[in-house]
Design a protein around this motif. Structure first.
Motif, PDB file in Angstrom:
ATOM      1  N   ARG A  47      41.204  29.536  50.434  1.00 14.19           N
ATOM      2  CA  ARG A  47      40.280  30.428  50.261  1.00 14.19           C
ATOM      3  C   ARG A  47      40.819  30.304  48.724  1.00 14.19           C
ATOM      4  NH1 ARG A  47      40.654  36.248  49.343  1.00 14.19           N
ATOM      5  NH2 ARG A  47      39.003  37.298  48.958  1.00 14.19           N
ATOM      6  N   LYS A  48      41.548  30.689  48.402  1.00 14.29           N
ATOM      7  CA  LYS A  48      41.276  30.215  46.508  1.00 14.29           C
ATOM      8  C   LYS A  48      40.803  29.196  46.167  1.00 14.29           C
ATOM      9  CE  LYS A  48      45.186  30.864  42.227  1.00 14.29           C
ATOM     10  NZ  LYS A  48      45.218  30.325  42.317  1.00 14.29           N
ATOM     11  N   LYS A  49      41.205  27.973  46.454  1.00 17.11           N
ATOM     12  CA  LYS A  49      40.768  26.550  46.126  1.00 17.11           C
ATOM     13  C   LYS A  49      39.422  25.945  46.539  1.00 17.11           C
ATOM     14  CE  LYS A  49      45.279  26.035  44.569  1.00 17.11           C
ATOM     15  NZ  LYS A  49      44.944  25.417  42.470  1.00 17.11           N
ATOM     16  N   ILE A  50      39.165  26.865  47.827  1.00 13.60           N
ATOM     17  CA  ILE A  50      37.650  25.764  47.699  1.00 13.60           C
ATOM     18  C   ILE A  50      36.438  26.996  46.497  1.00 13.60           C
ATOM     19  CG2 ILE A  50      35.764  26.890  49.520  1.00 13.60           C
ATOM     20  CD1 ILE A  50      37.904  26.253  51.413  1.00 13.60           C
ATOM     21  N   LEU A  51      36.774  28.096  46.557  1.00 17.41           N
ATOM     22  CA  LEU A  51      36.343  29.529  45.480  1.00 17.41           C
ATOM     23  C   LEU A  51      36.488  28.451  43.826  1.00 17.41           C
ATOM     24  CD1 LEU A  51      36.861  33.065  46.990  1.00 17.41           C
ATOM     25  CD2 LEU A  51      34.661  31.305  47.098  1.00 17.41           C
ATOM     26  N   GLU A  52      37.856  28.306  43.764  1.00 16.80           N
ATOM     27  CA  GLU A  52      38.119  27.502  42.278  1.00 16.80           C
ATOM     28  C   GLU A  52      37.288  26.214  42.230  1.00 16.80           C
ATOM     29  OE1 GLU A  52      42.039  29.791  41.731  1.00 16.80           O
ATOM     30  OE2 GLU A  52      42.367  28.085  42.215  1.00 16.80           O
ATOM     31  N   SER A  53      37.364  25.406  43.745  1.00 16.06           N
ATOM     32  CA  SER A  53      36.498  23.996  43.233  1.00 16.06           C
ATOM     33  C   SER A  53      35.307  24.260  42.198  1.00 16.06           C
ATOM     34  CB  SER A  53      36.686  23.404  44.513  1.00 16.06           C
ATOM     35  OG  SER A  53      35.831  23.757  45.446  1.00 16.06           O
ATOM     36  N   ASP A  54      34.614  24.719  42.194  1.00 17.64           N
ATOM     37  CA  ASP A  54      33.371  25.027  42.144  1.00 17.64           C
ATOM     38  C   ASP A  54      32.792  26.872  41.699  1.00 17.64           C
ATOM     39  OD1 ASP A  54      30.503  24.743  41.436  1.00 17.64           O
ATOM     40  OD2 ASP A  54      30.592  23.393  42.779  1.00 17.64           O
ATOM     41  N   PRO A  55      33.344  27.274  40.548  1.00 12.48           N
ATOM     42  CA  PRO A  55      33.040  28.386  41.214  1.00 12.48           C
ATOM     43  C   PRO A  55      31.375  29.148  40.470  1.00 12.48           C
ATOM     44  CG  PRO A  55      34.615  27.961  39.163  1.00 12.48           C
ATOM     45  CD  PRO A  55      34.086  26.776  39.923  1.00 12.48           C
ATOM     46  N   GLU A  56      30.768  28.481  40.123  1.00 11.93           N
ATOM     47  CA  GLU A  56      29.238  28.320  39.610  1.00 11.93           C
ATOM     48  C   GLU A  56      28.288  28.360  40.635  1.00 11.93           C
ATOM     49  OE1 GLU A  56      27.694  26.153  36.482  1.00 11.93           O
ATOM     50  OE2 GLU A  56      30.023  26.470  34.946  1.00 11.93           O
ATOM     51  N   ASN A  57      29.482  27.791  41.954  1.00  6.99           N
ATOM     52  CA  ASN A  57      28.064  27.377  42.846  1.00  6.99           C
ATOM     53  C   ASN A  57      28.877  27.943  44.513  1.00  6.99           C
ATOM     54  OD1 ASN A  57      26.054  26.054  41.190  1.00  6.99           O
ATOM     55  ND2 ASN A  57      27.338  23.915  41.093  1.00  6.99           N
ATOM     56  N   ILE A  58      30.317  28.191  44.665  1.00 10.66           N
ATOM     57  CA  ILE A  58      30.842  28.304  45.970  1.00 10.66           C
ATOM     58  C   ILE A  58      30.807  29.817  46.082  1.00 10.66           C
ATOM     59  CG2 ILE A  58      32.359  28.077  47.016  1.00 10.66           C
ATOM     60  CD1 ILE A  58      32.566  25.060  46.515  1.00 10.66           C
ATOM     61  N   GLY A  91      31.559  38.182  61.504  1.00  8.41           N
ATOM     62  CA  GLY A  91      32.891  38.782  61.566  1.00  8.41           C
ATOM     63  C   GLY A  91      33.710  37.558  60.401  1.00  8.41           C
ATOM     64  N   LEU A  92      33.242  36.139  59.863  1.00  7.36           N
ATOM     65  CA  LEU A  92      34.618  35.395  59.780  1.00  7.36           C
ATOM     66  C   LEU A  92      34.269  35.430  58.520  1.00  7.36           C
ATOM     67  CD1 LEU A  92      33.337  32.722  62.756  1.00  7.36           C
ATOM     68  CD2 LEU A  92      35.127  34.364  62.523  1.00  7.36           C
ATOM     69  N   PRO A  93      34.990  34.532  57.294  1.00  6.73           N
ATOM     70  CA  PRO A  93      34.737  34.145  55.770  1.00  6.73           C
ATOM     71  C   PRO A  93      33.602  33.216  56.132  1.00  6.73           C
ATOM     72  CG  PRO A  93      37.597  33.935  56.207  1.00  6.73           C
ATOM     73  CD  PRO A  93      36.246  34.482  57.837  1.00  6.73           C
ATOM     74  N   PHE A  94      32.719  33.136  55.525  1.00  5.41           N
ATOM     75  CA  PHE A  94      31.838  32.013  55.250  1.00  5.41           C
ATOM     76  C   PHE A  94      31.783  31.401  53.912  1.00  5.41           C
ATOM     77  CE2 PHE A  94      29.897  32.364  59.307  1.00  5.41           C
ATOM     78  CZ  PHE A  94      29.142  31.377  59.897  1.00  5.41           C
ATOM     79  N   PHE A  95      31.800  29.864  53.515  1.00  5.24           N
ATOM     80  CA  PHE A  95      31.847  29.770  51.983  1.00  5.24           C
ATOM     81  C   PHE A  95      29.855  29.035  51.854  1.00  5.24           C
ATOM     82  CE2 PHE A  95      36.333  29.454  52.649  1.00  5.24           C
ATOM     83  CZ  PHE A  95      36.751  30.363  51.833  1.00  5.24           C
ATOM     84  N   LYS A  96      30.463  29.491  51.028  1.00  2.05           N
ATOM     85  CA  LYS A  96      28.574  29.465  50.663  1.00  2.05           C
ATOM     86  C   LYS A  96      28.210  28.520  49.570  1.00  2.05           C
ATOM     87  CE  LYS A  96      26.137  32.455  53.618  1.00  2.05           C
ATOM     88  NZ  LYS A  96      24.987  33.625  53.932  1.00  2.05           N
ATOM     89  N   PHE A  97      27.240  27.781  49.645  1.00  2.00           N
ATOM     90  CA  PHE A  97      27.328  26.298  47.939  1.00  2.00           C
ATOM     91  C   PHE A  97      25.792  26.678  47.479  1.00  2.00           C
ATOM     92  CE2 PHE A  97      25.661  22.281  46.428  1.00  2.00           C
ATOM     93  CZ  PHE A  97      26.199  22.037  45.318  1.00  2.00           C
ATOM     94  N   LYS A  98      25.421  27.129  47.007  1.00  6.85           N
ATOM     95  CA  LYS A  98      23.944  27.348  46.049  1.00  6.85           C
ATOM     96  C   LYS A  98      23.169  28.442  47.260  1.00  6.85           C
ATOM     97  CE  LYS A  98      23.982  23.807  42.999  1.00  6.85           C
ATOM     98  NZ  LYS A  98      23.050  22.838  42.516  1.00  6.85           N
ATOM     99  N   LYS A  99      24.279  29.621  48.174  1.00 10.43           N
ATOM    100  CA  LYS A  99      23.492  30.246  48.728  1.00 10.43           C
ATOM    101  C   LYS A  99      23.091  29.709  50.225  1.00 10.43           C
ATOM    102  CE  LYS A  99      21.558  33.207  45.066  1.00 10.43           C
ATOM    103  NZ  LYS A  99      20.617  34.018  44.682  1.00 10.43           N
ATOM    104  N   LYS A 100      23.485  28.471  50.440  1.00 14.30           N
ATOM    105  CA  LYS A 100      23.372  28.077  51.845  1.00 14.30           C
ATOM    106  C   LYS A 100      24.662  27.593  52.127  1.00 14.30           C
ATOM    107  CE  LYS A 100      18.994  26.003  50.485  1.00 14.30           C
ATOM    108  NZ  LYS A 100      18.191  25.202  50.583  1.00 14.30           N
TER     109      LYS A 100
END
Length: 115
Positions: free
Chosen positions: A23-34, A41-50
């Motif tokens: 989770r930390k690495k995904i968020l750090e990979s693009d902190p401005e957009n992810i 009920g699941l942790p979703f990662f979004k790129f530019k709100k998608k």
């Protein structure tokens, strides 16, 4: 504790630490957009709100996995579709090294399909 933290808190070790690291690495990979959110009920990662990817547990496979949206566009031998149309999953084996570079590479590749 927020709902995303609660999700991870319910997972037993060592899977919890592995998923929190991912989770930390995904968020750090693009902190401005992810960003992350809790959906269904699941942790979703979004790129530019998608939708980009999410984490879940496969009862069938007995493993956690990361599921990539637009996975149908990805071609890698470790990705599994199991009948999914838009998603492919990558199983996470607690007993093996986390394929972090592969995961970040796939995440980057998925971004090009998000409009």
């Amino acid at each position: 504790m927020n709902p995303i933290q609660e999700y991870f808190f319910r997972i037993d070790e060592p899977a919890r630490s592995i998923l929190l690291f991912l989770r930390k690495k995904i968020l750090e990979s693009d902190p401005e957009n992810i960003t992350e959110t809790l959906s269904f009920g699941l942790p979703f990662f979004k790129f530019k709100k998608k939708m980009l990817c999410y984490l879940y547990y496969s009862k069938k496979q007995q493993k956690h996995y990361i599921s990539f949206y637009h996975g149908d566009q990805l071609n890698h031998p470790l990705l599994i579709s199991e009948g999914r149309k838009k998603f492919k999953i990558l199983l996470i084996d607690e007993n093996e090294d986390l394929p972090l570079e592969l995961i970040l590479s796939l995440t980057k590749e998925v971004k090009q399909y998000i409009k």
